[in-house]
Write a protein that holds these residues in place. Sequence first.
Motif, PDB file in Angstrom:
ATOM      1  N   ILE A  88       2.348  -4.687  -0.705  1.00  0.00           N
ATOM      2  CA  ILE A  88       2.495  -5.850  -1.578  1.00  0.00           C
ATOM      3  C   ILE A  88       1.144  -6.203  -2.202  1.00  0.00           C
ATOM      4  CG2 ILE A  88       3.080  -8.296  -1.651  1.00  0.00           C
ATOM      5  CD1 ILE A  88       5.033  -7.842   0.582  1.00  0.00           C
ATOM      6  N   GLY A  89       1.143  -6.303  -3.524  1.00  0.00           N
ATOM      7  CA  GLY A  89      -0.068  -6.690  -4.228  1.00  0.00           C
ATOM      8  C   GLY A  89      -1.063  -5.567  -4.445  1.00  0.00           C
ATOM      9  N   LYS A  90      -0.721  -4.329  -4.069  1.00  0.00           N
ATOM     10  CA  LYS A  90      -1.644  -3.205  -4.196  1.00  0.00           C
ATOM     11  C   LYS A  90      -0.967  -2.044  -4.914  1.00  0.00           C
ATOM     12  CE  LYS A  90      -4.961  -5.103  -1.726  1.00  0.00           C
ATOM     13  NZ  LYS A  90      -6.313  -5.403  -2.248  1.00  0.00           N
ATOM     14  N   SER A  91      -1.767  -1.181  -5.504  1.00  0.00           N
ATOM     15  CA  SER A  91      -1.279   0.043  -6.133  1.00  0.00           C
ATOM     16  C   SER A  91      -2.119   1.217  -5.655  1.00  0.00           C
ATOM     17  CB  SER A  91      -1.353  -0.075  -7.666  1.00  0.00           C
ATOM     18  OG  SER A  91      -2.681  -0.326  -8.081  1.00  0.00           O
ATOM     19  N   ASN A  92      -1.681   2.429  -6.002  1.00  0.00           N
ATOM     20  CA  ASN A  92      -2.379   3.652  -5.574  1.00  0.00           C
ATOM     21  C   ASN A  92      -2.571   3.681  -4.058  1.00  0.00           C
ATOM     22  OD1 ASN A  92      -2.670   4.608  -8.251  1.00  0.00           O
ATOM     23  ND2 ASN A  92      -4.495   3.361  -8.520  1.00  0.00           N
ATOM     24  N   ILE A  93      -1.457   3.820  -3.360  1.00  0.00           N
ATOM     25  CA  ILE A  93      -1.466   3.801  -1.892  1.00  0.00           C
ATOM     26  C   ILE A  93      -1.657   5.215  -1.360  1.00  0.00           C
ATOM     27  CG2 ILE A  93      -0.210   3.042   0.156  1.00  0.00           C
ATOM     28  CD1 ILE A  93      -0.915   0.853  -1.898  1.00  0.00           C
ATOM     29  N   GLU A  94      -2.486   5.361  -0.345  1.00  0.00           N
ATOM     30  CA  GLU A  94      -2.642   6.624   0.367  1.00  0.00           C
ATOM     31  C   GLU A  94      -2.169   6.441   1.805  1.00  0.00           C
ATOM     32  OE1 GLU A  94      -6.373   8.583   0.138  1.00  0.00           O
ATOM     33  OE2 GLU A  94      -6.665   8.168  -1.994  1.00  0.00           O
ATOM     34  N   ILE A  95      -1.498   7.464   2.322  1.00  0.00           N
ATOM     35  CA  ILE A  95      -0.972   7.420   3.690  1.00  0.00           C
ATOM     36  C   ILE A  95      -1.561   8.581   4.483  1.00  0.00           C
ATOM     37  CG2 ILE A  95       1.100   7.478   5.119  1.00  0.00           C
ATOM     38  CD1 ILE A  95       2.656   6.371   2.764  1.00  0.00           C
ATOM     39  N   TYR A  96      -2.081   8.290   5.661  1.00  0.00           N
ATOM     40  CA  TYR A  96      -2.653   9.297   6.544  1.00  0.00           C
ATOM     41  C   TYR A  96      -1.876   9.308   7.858  1.00  0.00           C
ATOM     42  CZ  TYR A  96      -6.729   9.772   3.499  1.00  0.00           C
ATOM     43  OH  TYR A  96      -7.551  10.025   2.426  1.00  0.00           O
ATOM     44  N   ILE A  97      -1.603  10.504   8.360  1.00  0.00           N
ATOM     45  CA  ILE A  97      -0.959  10.671   9.664  1.00  0.00           C
ATOM     46  C   ILE A  97      -1.903  11.455  10.554  1.00  0.00           C
ATOM     47  CG2 ILE A  97       1.039  11.584  10.910  1.00  0.00           C
ATOM     48  CD1 ILE A  97       2.654  11.300   8.372  1.00  0.00           C
ATOM     49  N   ASP A  98      -2.389  10.815  11.609  1.00  0.00           N
ATOM     50  CA  ASP A  98      -3.359  11.428  12.520  1.00  0.00           C
ATOM     51  C   ASP A  98      -4.564  11.984  11.767  1.00  0.00           C
ATOM     52  OD1 ASP A  98      -1.967  10.841  14.842  1.00  0.00           O
ATOM     53  OD2 ASP A  98      -0.761  12.655  14.710  1.00  0.00           O
ATOM     54  N   GLY A  99      -5.047  11.222  10.803  1.00  0.00           N
ATOM     55  CA  GLY A  99      -6.275  11.584  10.120  1.00  0.00           C
ATOM     56  C   GLY A  99      -6.128  12.479   8.914  1.00  0.00           C
ATOM     57  N   ARG A 100      -4.934  13.005   8.652  1.00  0.00           N
ATOM     58  CA  ARG A 100      -4.754  13.883   7.489  1.00  0.00           C
ATOM     59  C   ARG A 100      -3.849  13.188   6.487  1.00  0.00           C
ATOM     60  NH1 ARG A 100       0.223  15.999   7.402  1.00  0.00           N
ATOM     61  NH2 ARG A 100       1.456  15.887   9.309  1.00  0.00           N
ATOM     62  N   PRO A 101      -4.090  13.379   5.195  1.00  0.00           N
ATOM     63  CA  PRO A 101      -3.269  12.707   4.186  1.00  0.00           C
ATOM     64  C   PRO A 101      -1.865  13.269   4.136  1.00  0.00           C
ATOM     65  CG  PRO A 101      -4.759  14.243   3.141  1.00  0.00           C
ATOM     66  CD  PRO A 101      -5.134  14.211   4.591  1.00  0.00           C
ATOM     67  N   MET A 102      -0.911  12.410   3.903  1.00  0.00           N
ATOM     68  CA  MET A 102       0.483  12.816   3.778  1.00  0.00           C
ATOM     69  C   MET A 102       0.698  13.400   2.394  1.00  0.00           C
ATOM     70  SD  MET A 102       3.898  10.467   3.933  1.00  0.00           S
ATOM     71  CE  MET A 102       3.664  10.003   2.209  1.00  0.00           C
ATOM     72  N   ARG A 103       1.207  14.625   2.337  1.00  0.00           N
ATOM     73  CA  ARG A 103       1.456  15.295   1.067  1.00  0.00           C
ATOM     74  C   ARG A 103       2.942  15.361   0.736  1.00  0.00           C
ATOM     75  NH1 ARG A 103      -1.638  14.502  -2.043  1.00  0.00           N
ATOM     76  NH2 ARG A 103      -0.938  16.212  -3.358  1.00  0.00           N
ATOM     77  N   ASP A 104       3.799  15.043   1.696  1.00  0.00           N
ATOM     78  CA  ASP A 104       5.243  15.135   1.490  1.00  0.00           C
ATOM     79  C   ASP A 104       5.880  13.905   2.113  1.00  0.00           C
ATOM     80  OD1 ASP A 104       7.898  15.743   1.311  1.00  0.00           O
ATOM     81  OD2 ASP A 104       7.713  17.788   2.046  1.00  0.00           O
ATOM     82  N   ALA A 105       6.645  13.164   1.315  1.00  0.00           N
ATOM     83  CA  ALA A 105       7.265  11.930   1.809  1.00  0.00           C
ATOM     84  C   ALA A 105       8.215  12.191   2.969  1.00  0.00           C
ATOM     85  CB  ALA A 105       8.005  11.218   0.677  1.00  0.00           C
ATOM     86  N   LEU A 106       8.703  13.434   3.108  1.00  0.00           N
ATOM     87  CA  LEU A 106       9.613  13.744   4.204  1.00  0.00           C
ATOM     88  C   LEU A 106       8.941  13.629   5.570  1.00  0.00           C
ATOM     89  CD1 LEU A 106      11.566  16.816   2.776  1.00  0.00           C
ATOM     90  CD2 LEU A 106      12.435  14.515   3.154  1.00  0.00           C
ATOM     91  N   GLU A 107       7.608  13.691   5.585  1.00  0.00           N
ATOM     92  CA  GLU A 107       6.909  13.590   6.868  1.00  0.00           C
ATOM     93  C   GLU A 107       7.214  12.269   7.561  1.00  0.00           C
ATOM     94  OE1 GLU A 107       2.783  14.890   7.071  1.00  0.00           O
ATOM     95  OE2 GLU A 107       2.976  15.679   5.045  1.00  0.00           O
ATOM     96  N   LEU A 108       7.372  11.202   6.783  1.00  0.00           N
ATOM     97  CA  LEU A 108       7.668   9.905   7.386  1.00  0.00           C
ATOM     98  C   LEU A 108       9.084   9.869   7.948  1.00  0.00           C
ATOM     99  CD1 LEU A 108       6.011   7.560   4.753  1.00  0.00           C
ATOM    100  CD2 LEU A 108       5.114   8.244   6.982  1.00  0.00           C
ATOM    101  N   GLN A 109      10.001  10.608   7.324  1.00  0.00           N
ATOM    102  CA  GLN A 109      11.360  10.664   7.843  1.00  0.00           C
ATOM    103  C   GLN A 109      11.437  11.516   9.104  1.00  0.00           C
ATOM    104  OE1 GLN A 109      12.809  11.706   3.635  1.00  0.00           O
ATOM    105  NE2 GLN A 109      14.582  10.717   4.516  1.00  0.00           N
ATOM    106  N   GLN A 110      10.537  12.483   9.227  1.00  0.00           N
ATOM    107  CA  GLN A 110      10.562  13.374  10.388  1.00  0.00           C
ATOM    108  C   GLN A 110       9.887  12.764  11.605  1.00  0.00           C
ATOM    109  OE1 GLN A 110       8.407  16.532   8.567  1.00  0.00           O
ATOM    110  NE2 GLN A 110       9.860  16.614   6.882  1.00  0.00           N
ATOM    111  N   LEU A 111       8.980  11.814  11.382  1.00  0.00           N
ATOM    112  CA  LEU A 111       8.240  11.210  12.481  1.00  0.00           C
ATOM    113  C   LEU A 111       9.076  10.117  13.145  1.00  0.00           C
ATOM    114  CD1 LEU A 111       5.650  10.825  14.120  1.00  0.00           C
ATOM    115  CD2 LEU A 111       4.791   9.352  12.274  1.00  0.00           C
TER     116      LEU A 111
END
Length: 693
Positions: A88-111
């Motif tokens: 909320i209130g931010k743009s250009n979001i980056e997501i990291y899983i265990d220190g590495r950037p998420m490159r595929d949105a499916l990773e969040l569904q698999q975790l």
Amino acid sequence: MKIKILISVLTLFLSIESGFAQNQEATDDLTHELQEIIVTAKQPATKLVGSTLVSTIPGTNLADLGNALDVLAQLPMIKVQDNTVGVIGKSNIEIYIDGRPMRDALELQQLLSSNMKKVELLMTPGAAYESTTGAVIKISTRRSFVQGLSLTDQFQLQRRRKWSVMDYLALSYRTSDWEFFVNGTINRNNSVNKGTTTNTLIYEGKEMVVGSSQFNSFPTTTGVFKGGFNYSHGAQSFGAYYRYNPERGDFSNSGSEWLDNDQAIARDIDKRIRAHSHLASLYYENTFADKYLLHLDGDFRSACDTNHVATTYPSSTTTAVNSTDKRTSTLWAGKLYLKFPLWNGEFTVGTQDSYTHSSLDYRMLNTDVSEYIPSSLTDARQTSTALYASWSRMFGKLSLSAGARYEYVNYDYKVNGKRDDDISRRDHTLTPDLSLGYSFNEESQISISYKMATVKPPYSQLTGALNYTGLHEIEGGNTGLRDERLLDFQLFGMWKGFMLQADCFRSIDTYAFVKQVYPADNLQLLMHPVNIDVSALSLYLVWCQPIRFWTPSVTAGLYRQWLTIDNSRYNKPIYSYYFDNTFSLPNGWSVTANISGSSQGDMHTNRFHGSWFTMDASVGKSFLNKSLTLKLSATDIFNTANNDWTMNTYGVFVDKLQSYDRRGVALNIIYNFQPRKSKYKGSVASEAEMKRL
């Protein structure tokens, strides 16, 4: 009977494999570490640490909710819509899983949520992140040392106005210090949108109306293939992977056009899309002298997109308009940093470098239209070098973080083989950041931060090519767009279950879309981006407090901007609210019910209509010791989401009425056999350039 026999055999097989995995675990050196102990503490599940919002998952009602997307959707300040995560209130979001950037949105569904340890939300990312980054979500998972084979399969069936289906299969094998993985995804998606666009303006001293209707169908088939390896022994680790993404799309728009009170004429737009991309990535990490962490990332990406567009008027004598375009891009990127303790704090110094080459070959095949929309060949090359340093330290209850980033960019732009000196440029920028935080106690914290950033526009908006969208309408980019300079002041406070976020920022040379008359032999309207200066204030008050099996989260927000273009003001505030509810029930059942709404208001040059009440809900259950998860979800249950907007720029008033197909239901089936997180520790060497491409 056959189904019962199959289930019995699978149960026996999984039991044998589980026992085998447990036996193998005893030979793993890592078992000499202390086992993880989860204590259900009385402290709040979410607290402010410096300028970072930290949410602990174990021991809360979110631990057995389902997957990572389900958890993120219920956390304060984070919102999830159609599997897309935002802050909320931010743009250009980056997501990291265990220190590495998420490159595929499916990773969040698999975790799985049961494997999540904590979620950190960095509201003011420091110099270690690219200046375009508005916020960072860092997810930490619980350790798992299972040897042998892991398998994950996810199937999703969705019905909105059309059917969509997706299946994901991942295999991973770990032996000793090595891990090998391969996965693939096939996604067949079909969306249908409809609406009308009405443009009102004064042209040659007379009020005129240019209108069109749309009925868009966009079936696409995309695939992902990814394979790689990781090695980890002691303090040293390295790995690499290769990913291939093909895409086929067939867009069709069956609508009409009209001018003033003339009879509307039928118009069909057919667009064939063929695209693919290759990505190779590697990393190396080592800790030496027990305190120096060295990390290296490297990436290579190439992509090619080809589009064929045909606009026909089946019920009139108007000549068809055909065009083709082919975009190719290449990226080389590297990132190197060193992290070590300094002056009782932590110091990070690094460099981030990239080379990007992007070209667009646009061909207008209609002779008459080519008089005002000519064919063109554009070529853009950019070399970027950045140096950054950051330092953080705790002084008792006071936390301090400071950093700076220097960046040199050499941008070279050519049109039809000739360099454009007005657009080509060399830039030197220095962007500092500073954050101070104070913790009164476990339930009360406050932080204040300042950040300066340079935001580059995406390459798709820097193109000089124009696209034909109707007899009197054109869309295009703007080769003269300048980089945005952003100044951001933020206040974040927390008291018990209440949180307050206030952002005051000033954007110089950000871009917004405008519509204006385009010089041509007849009436033509051009929609394209231009640089603007805008100041804005965002204010959000959040309350979140778990109550036994119920976790409610209430957010009330305000966004107000100050923007003037061509003596027109765009200052109407937007009020919004979110009311999220999670119910964790016995026997693996979970229920969510999320309600949201917003008022009419301005954001950049758009005035969005109000949408006071929308609701999404889901019900899920886990089986086979959480290895199998079934979830049934419904979006926009009452079909109340409003996507309409208006725009009034340079004497052209645009009224856009549109209906998206958000209303629907989806069935998700996830099966995890010996699920385990990947040990790939690499990060994308140039995340901003990836997004711009």
